[in-house]
Design an enzyme around this catalytic site. Structure first.
Site, PDB file in Angstrom:
ATOM      1  N   SER A   8       0.847  -1.188   0.000  1.00  0.00           N
ATOM      2  CA  SER A   8       0.000   0.000   0.000  1.00  0.00           C
ATOM      3  C   SER A   8       0.882   1.236   0.000  1.00  0.00           C
ATOM      4  O   SER A   8       2.085   1.159   0.256  1.00  0.00           O
ATOM      5  CB  SER A   8      -0.935  -0.006   1.220  1.00  0.00           C
ATOM      6  OG  SER A   8      -0.207  -0.245   2.418  1.00  0.00           O
ATOM      7  N   GLU A  10       1.245   5.569   1.035  1.00  0.00           N
ATOM      8  CA  GLU A  10       0.771   6.701   1.827  1.00  0.00           C
ATOM      9  C   GLU A  10       1.149   8.022   1.165  1.00  0.00           C
ATOM     10  O   GLU A  10       2.244   8.170   0.623  1.00  0.00           O
ATOM     11  CB  GLU A  10       1.384   6.634   3.226  1.00  0.00           C
ATOM     12  CG  GLU A  10       0.960   7.804   4.126  1.00  0.00           C
ATOM     13  CD  GLU A  10       1.462   7.629   5.542  1.00  0.00           C
ATOM     14  OE1 GLU A  10       1.075   6.623   6.169  1.00  0.00           O
ATOM     15  OE2 GLU A  10       2.242   8.472   5.995  1.00  0.00           O
ATOM     16  N   ASP A 101      -0.396  14.731  16.978  1.00  0.00           N
ATOM     17  CA  ASP A 101       0.416  15.689  17.723  1.00  0.00           C
ATOM     18  C   ASP A 101      -0.390  16.946  17.987  1.00  0.00           C
ATOM     19  O   ASP A 101      -1.183  17.380  17.153  1.00  0.00           O
ATOM     20  CB  ASP A 101       1.673  16.055  16.925  1.00  0.00           C
ATOM     21  CG  ASP A 101       2.570  14.848  16.705  1.00  0.00           C
ATOM     22  OD1 ASP A 101       2.758  14.083  17.657  1.00  0.00           O
ATOM     23  OD2 ASP A 101       3.063  14.673  15.570  1.00  0.00           O
ATOM     24  N   PHE A 208      14.038  13.809   9.528  1.00  0.00           N
ATOM     25  CA  PHE A 208      12.842  13.027   9.871  1.00  0.00           C
ATOM     26  C   PHE A 208      13.176  11.979  10.926  1.00  0.00           C
ATOM     27  O   PHE A 208      12.444  11.790  11.896  1.00  0.00           O
ATOM     28  CB  PHE A 208      12.311  12.287   8.631  1.00  0.00           C
ATOM     29  CG  PHE A 208      11.528  13.132   7.679  1.00  0.00           C
ATOM     30  CD1 PHE A 208      10.718  14.174   8.112  1.00  0.00           C
ATOM     31  CD2 PHE A 208      11.571  12.864   6.318  1.00  0.00           C
ATOM     32  CE1 PHE A 208       9.993  14.946   7.218  1.00  0.00           C
ATOM     33  CE2 PHE A 208      10.847  13.628   5.417  1.00  0.00           C
ATOM     34  CZ  PHE A 208      10.057  14.674   5.868  1.00  0.00           C
ATOM     35  N   HIS A 258       3.914  -1.191   3.564  1.00  0.00           N
ATOM     36  CA  HIS A 258       3.247   0.104   3.416  1.00  0.00           C
ATOM     37  C   HIS A 258       4.317   1.145   3.110  1.00  0.00           C
ATOM     38  O   HIS A 258       5.196   1.403   3.942  1.00  0.00           O
ATOM     39  CB  HIS A 258       2.509   0.459   4.707  1.00  0.00           C
ATOM     40  CG  HIS A 258       1.689   1.712   4.622  1.00  0.00           C
ATOM     41  ND1 HIS A 258       0.519   1.789   3.899  1.00  0.00           N
ATOM     42  CD2 HIS A 258       1.860   2.932   5.187  1.00  0.00           C
ATOM     43  CE1 HIS A 258       0.005   3.010   4.025  1.00  0.00           C
ATOM     44  NE2 HIS A 258       0.805   3.729   4.795  1.00  0.00           N
TER      45      HIS A 258
END
Length: 277
Positions: A8, A10, A101, A208, A258
């Protein structure tokens, strides 16, 4: 080698009209790979809610089942209830349920504070309508006090009614396999899907990773650093590293993969083709 495993993709909601048009092209390229589903992220405190909804509806135009991310921090039960009902009307049957968040400057966390509470709320409001994904952290959530506490937090989300989980990205397959093994010992049988981050830009990846607690192995860091601004070499090396990681995960029994696309098609297509998808 041809693989039969599901995968999949994102995406995040674009901020500009140009980004929206570019994403439609990326969407169509990745839809042609026949993924199991798409997912669309949600900003801190729901700050991208309208763009998330718009992007989800546009993604579905490609004929791919699309799961919006939904976070509870900063949201009221009533606003969540309205959004869930909207998604039901629009034919959405999958949600990625997250704590989320709290944006800087926002004082209240809202009526629901944790992802397990959000999962319980969605189940109470909508029964089994939605397939609910939650987050998992093989290398431990950066705000967790320790690995054991984080493991129990994850179990609470599954016990609340989550169907499956998607992990934070990682580069060490042993971290994933150990996490899955520990979950199984706690009686968790829900599929735990590895989150995969293609490597295309070292400085962004380092930033990140420092923020989310994902460890970049020293040998990968040093090799990427040696390329400097040579983006072609970074991409080629990154493709090799991530393809090998995916091969190890598939061989070890990962139920699916994913991909965090960063709204790019080429790096994800290259890895999928290497894997025989």
């Amino acid at each position: 080698m041809s693989q039969s495993i599901d995968f999949s993709f994102e995406f995040f909601p674009p901020k500009t009209p140009q980004g929206q048009e570019k994403l439609k092209v990326v969407r169509d390229q990745l839809a042609a790979m026949n993924p199991a589903f798409f997912s669309v992220t949600y900003g801190a405190g729901g700050s991208t809610q309208e763009r998330t909804i718009q992007t989800v509806l546009e993604m579905r135009e490609a004929g791919i089942n699309t799961a919006p991310h939904l976070s509870c921090v900063g949201s009221s039960k009533e606003s969540l209830r309205e959004l869930l009902n909207f998604y039901i009307v629009k034919g959405i049957n999958r949600i990625v349920a997250l704590r989320g968040d709290l944006p800087s400057g926002m004082g209240s966390a809202g009526e629901l504070r944790y992802a397990n509470e959000l999962v319980e709320f969605i189940r109470a409001e909508t029964g089994d309508h939605f397939h609910l994904e939650v987050a998992a952290y093989p290398e431990t959530h950066p705000q967790a006090s320790n690995f054991e506490a984080d493991l129990l937090n994850f179990k609470r989300k599954i016990d609340a009614g989550a169907n499956s989980a998607i992990t934070q990205y990682f580069f060490n397959p042993d971290a994933y396999f150990y996490f899955v093994e520990r979950c199984q010992k706690l009686g968790i049988t829900a599929p735990i899907i590895p989150g995969i981050m293609p490597i295309t830009n070292y400085s962004n990846l380092a930033r990140f990773s420092d923020a989310c607690g994902a460890e970049i192995p020293r040998w990968v860091r040093k090799q990427l650093e040696s390329y400097g601004d040579d983006s072609a070499s970074i991409r080629q090396f990154g493709e090799e590293v991530i393809t090998r990681l995916c091969e190890q995960l598939i061989a070890g029994g990962a139920p699916s993969l994913h991909f965090y696309t960063m709204n790019q098609a080429e790096p994800n297509i290259a890895i999928c083709k290497n894997l025989g998808f």
